[in-house]
Design an enzyme around this catalytic site. Structure first.
Site, PDB file in Angstrom:
ATOM      1  N   THR A 178      47.240  57.862  18.576  1.00 36.10           N
ATOM      2  CA  THR A 178      47.592  56.853  19.583  1.00 36.10           C
ATOM      3  C   THR A 178      47.080  57.211  20.961  1.00 36.10           C
ATOM      4  O   THR A 178      46.780  56.332  21.768  1.00 36.10           O
ATOM      5  CB  THR A 178      49.132  56.683  19.609  1.00 36.10           C
ATOM      6  OG1 THR A 178      49.531  56.133  18.363  1.00 36.10           O
ATOM      7  CG2 THR A 178      49.599  55.776  20.718  1.00 36.10           C
ATOM      8  N   TYR A 233      49.211  48.419  17.674  1.00 42.71           N
ATOM      9  CA  TYR A 233      47.887  48.643  18.284  1.00 42.71           C
ATOM     10  C   TYR A 233      46.994  49.352  17.264  1.00 42.71           C
ATOM     11  O   TYR A 233      47.430  49.683  16.153  1.00 42.71           O
ATOM     12  CB  TYR A 233      48.053  49.513  19.545  1.00 42.71           C
ATOM     13  CG  TYR A 233      48.854  50.745  19.264  1.00 42.71           C
ATOM     14  CD1 TYR A 233      48.250  51.894  18.769  1.00 42.71           C
ATOM     15  CD2 TYR A 233      50.238  50.761  19.433  1.00 42.71           C
ATOM     16  CE1 TYR A 233      48.988  53.013  18.453  1.00 42.71           C
ATOM     17  CE2 TYR A 233      50.989  51.883  19.125  1.00 42.71           C
ATOM     18  CZ  TYR A 233      50.358  53.007  18.634  1.00 42.71           C
ATOM     19  OH  TYR A 233      51.086  54.116  18.316  1.00 42.71           O
ATOM     20  N   THR A 266      50.660  61.373  16.603  1.00 42.52           N
ATOM     21  CA  THR A 266      51.966  62.046  16.622  1.00 42.52           C
ATOM     22  C   THR A 266      52.635  62.084  15.248  1.00 42.52           C
ATOM     23  O   THR A 266      53.535  62.889  15.032  1.00 42.52           O
ATOM     24  CB  THR A 266      52.920  61.355  17.617  1.00 42.52           C
ATOM     25  OG1 THR A 266      53.107  59.999  17.215  1.00 42.52           O
ATOM     26  CG2 THR A 266      52.389  61.418  19.030  1.00 42.52           C
ATOM     27  N   ASP A 267      52.182  61.213  14.322  1.00 44.62           N
ATOM     28  CA  ASP A 267      52.902  61.113  13.039  1.00 44.62           C
ATOM     29  C   ASP A 267      52.897  62.410  12.231  1.00 44.62           C
ATOM     30  O   ASP A 267      53.897  62.751  11.605  1.00 44.62           O
ATOM     31  CB  ASP A 267      52.322  59.968  12.195  1.00 44.62           C
ATOM     32  CG  ASP A 267      52.663  58.610  12.779  1.00 44.62           C
ATOM     33  OD1 ASP A 267      53.549  58.543  13.657  1.00 44.62           O
ATOM     34  OD2 ASP A 267      52.053  57.607  12.368  1.00 44.62           O
ATOM     35  N   LYS A 316      59.155  65.184  14.949  1.00 44.54           N
ATOM     36  CA  LYS A 316      59.164  63.837  15.536  1.00 44.54           C
ATOM     37  C   LYS A 316      60.471  63.161  15.146  1.00 44.54           C
ATOM     38  O   LYS A 316      60.821  63.130  13.967  1.00 44.54           O
ATOM     39  CB  LYS A 316      57.954  63.047  15.032  1.00 44.54           C
ATOM     40  CG  LYS A 316      57.812  61.684  15.690  1.00 44.54           C
ATOM     41  CD  LYS A 316      56.520  60.980  15.298  1.00 44.54           C
ATOM     42  CE  LYS A 316      56.436  59.649  16.016  1.00 44.54           C
ATOM     43  NZ  LYS A 316      55.198  58.917  15.746  1.00 44.54           N
ATOM     44  N   GLU A 318      73.689  75.979  -3.099  1.00 46.71           N
ATOM     45  CA  GLU A 318      73.901  74.826  -3.976  1.00 46.71           C
ATOM     46  C   GLU A 318      73.231  74.995  -5.348  1.00 46.71           C
ATOM     47  O   GLU A 318      73.415  74.170  -6.234  1.00 46.71           O
ATOM     48  CB  GLU A 318      73.385  73.548  -3.303  1.00 46.71           C
ATOM     49  CG  GLU A 318      74.282  73.041  -2.191  1.00 46.71           C
ATOM     50  CD  GLU A 318      75.656  72.601  -2.697  1.00 46.71           C
ATOM     51  OE1 GLU A 318      75.753  72.085  -3.819  1.00 46.71           O
ATOM     52  OE2 GLU A 318      76.638  72.787  -1.939  1.00 46.71           O
TER      53      GLU A 318
HETATM   54  C1  SIN Z   1      50.702  58.128  17.024  1.00 50.12           C
HETATM   55  O1  SIN Z   1      49.752  58.796  17.353  1.00 50.12           O
HETATM   56  O2  SIN Z   1      51.716  58.083  17.783  1.00 50.12           O
HETATM   57  C2  SIN Z   1      50.800  57.331  15.774  1.00 50.12           C
HETATM   58  C3  SIN Z   1      49.543  57.230  15.012  1.00 50.12           C
HETATM   59  C4  SIN Z   1      49.040  58.544  14.515  1.00 50.12           C
HETATM   60  O3  SIN Z   1      49.824  59.428  14.190  1.00 50.12           O
HETATM   61  O4  SIN Z   1      47.812  58.677  14.429  1.00 50.12           O
END
Ligand code: SIN
Length: 356
Positions: A39, A53, A119-120, A192, A313
């Site tokens: 992103t 997007y 970020t994923d 995340k 467990e």
């Molecule tokens: C992001 O970057 O926040 C989402 C998309 C990705 O992980 O490439």
């Protein structure tokens, strides 16, 4: 005579200042930015588009040009390693990236590396690098929760902070770092936590490492687990990682996915169990059968916080399973893949889970 002397003196002072300013400029750290997409390099249809997007469209030079302030804190160079959304990150991408990072950090003229990333799966790439980078020089992963075209895009300030951090002496020897939202997190512990807000990255319970404020990093905590130059993992001659998959625990769980992964040749399974990694009655026999066939079973938890208790467990000693400690399932998968490049002995693998 006096006027001549004063002029000579002023000239000498100015010359000294110029030399000093030149030396200061040369003293800026050399930071390499490796761009992988995400992103931070995304574009939306309008300035108010913050979801829906397209990720990974803007190139690394454009990212750098968008933040002229970078030139004040580092001598920055960019390299486009990949241009993908991070949900498509693969083991092969990681091996390529890890080898590139190691090659660059071995150069005397590289002081630190920033990796721009979606970020994923950023926390996964960060932990992979934390285990395979053979250097104490700073490596900082950075991304953005809003695309570059959005009002109040967070990418530029995040990139500025990441470059600052990667060039700072305070970050040396701290392991691979992740920085967004003015915060610094350790690769092993960060995750995340929100689908869309800029404060998405957290280190639950164990706590973030520090902040970046006023152009300076402030550290308060460091991970006690071994990382980077102190790990036993070396990917220099590794061209593929062993297949390890994750089966997710839920009420009414069955063994279909587990059996399919094993039939497809999984060398390891991360069981992301409910609670403290409990094994459902319908699934336990399939896990035992998989282990008997040679697949390594690691018990992790889907809860997201706390230690997975060995012999809690489930009787791991008897079942010959491994406990994931505090690693979340996606990071347990990474450690198991790397562990399997060294050994298939469960006692050794358990040691690694308590070491890294
Ligand atoms: C992001 O970057 O926040 C989402 C998309 C990705 O992980 O490439």
């Amino acid at each position: 005579m006096l006027r001549h002397q004063t002029a000579r003196y002023l000239f000498a002072v100015m010359a000294t200042m110029l030399v000093f300013a030149g030396a200061q400029a040369q003293k800026l750290p050399n930071v390499m930015i490796l761009a992988t997409g995400g992103t931070i390099a995304g574009t939306g249809a309008s300035s108010t588009t913050t979801v829906g997007y397209t990720a990974a469209t803007v190139g690394v030079q454009q990212l750098i040009q968008a933040v002229p302030e970078l030139a004040k804190v580092a001598n920055v160079k960019g390299e486009q390693v990949f241009q993908i959304a991070s949900e498509s990150m693969t083991n092969e991408h990681w091996l390529t990236l890890g080898k590139r990072v190691n090659a660059l950090l071995a150069q005397a003229d590289v002081d630190g590396i920033v990796i721009t990333h979606g970020t994923d799966t950023m926390e996964e790439t960060a932990y992979f690098l934390d285990l395979v980078v053979k250097s104490r020089k700073p490596v900082v992963l950075v991304g953005a929760m809003r695309p570059s075209t959005a009002l109040s895009a967070d990418g530029p300030i995040n990139l500025y902070n990441a470059v600052l951090l990667a060039g700072s002496p305070e970050a040396v020897g701290k392991g691979v770092l992740l920085s967004l939202n003015d915060q610094i997190h350790a690769a092993r512990d960060v995750t995340k936590t929100n689908t869309s807000t800029p404060d998405s990255f957290k280190t639950p319970e164990l706590g973030l490492m520090g902040y970046i404020q006023g152009g300076k990093p402030f550290f308060y905590r460091a991970s006690t687990r071994k990382h980077t130059a102190d790990t036993e993992f070396d990917i220099a001659n590794v061209n593929a990682l062993p297949q390890v998959d994750i089966v997710y625990g839920y009420a009414n769980m069955n063994a279909v996915a587990l059996d399919a992964f094993v039939a497809a040749g999984a060398k390891g399974i991360i069981h992301a169990g409910v609670g403290d990694g409990s094994l459902a009655a319908r699934v336990k026999p399939a896990l035992i059968a998989a282990r008997k066939k040679g697949t390594i079973i690691v018990r992790a938890s889907r809860v997201g916080q706390g230690i997975l208790a060995r012999n809690g467990e489930a009787n791991d000693d008897e079942l010959d399973f491994v406990a994931a400690d505090t690693l979340n399932p996606q990071k347990a998968r990474i450690l198991l893949m790397l562990a399997l490049t060294k050994t298939s002995k469960t006692a050794e693998i358990q040691r690694m889970f308590y070491t890294y």
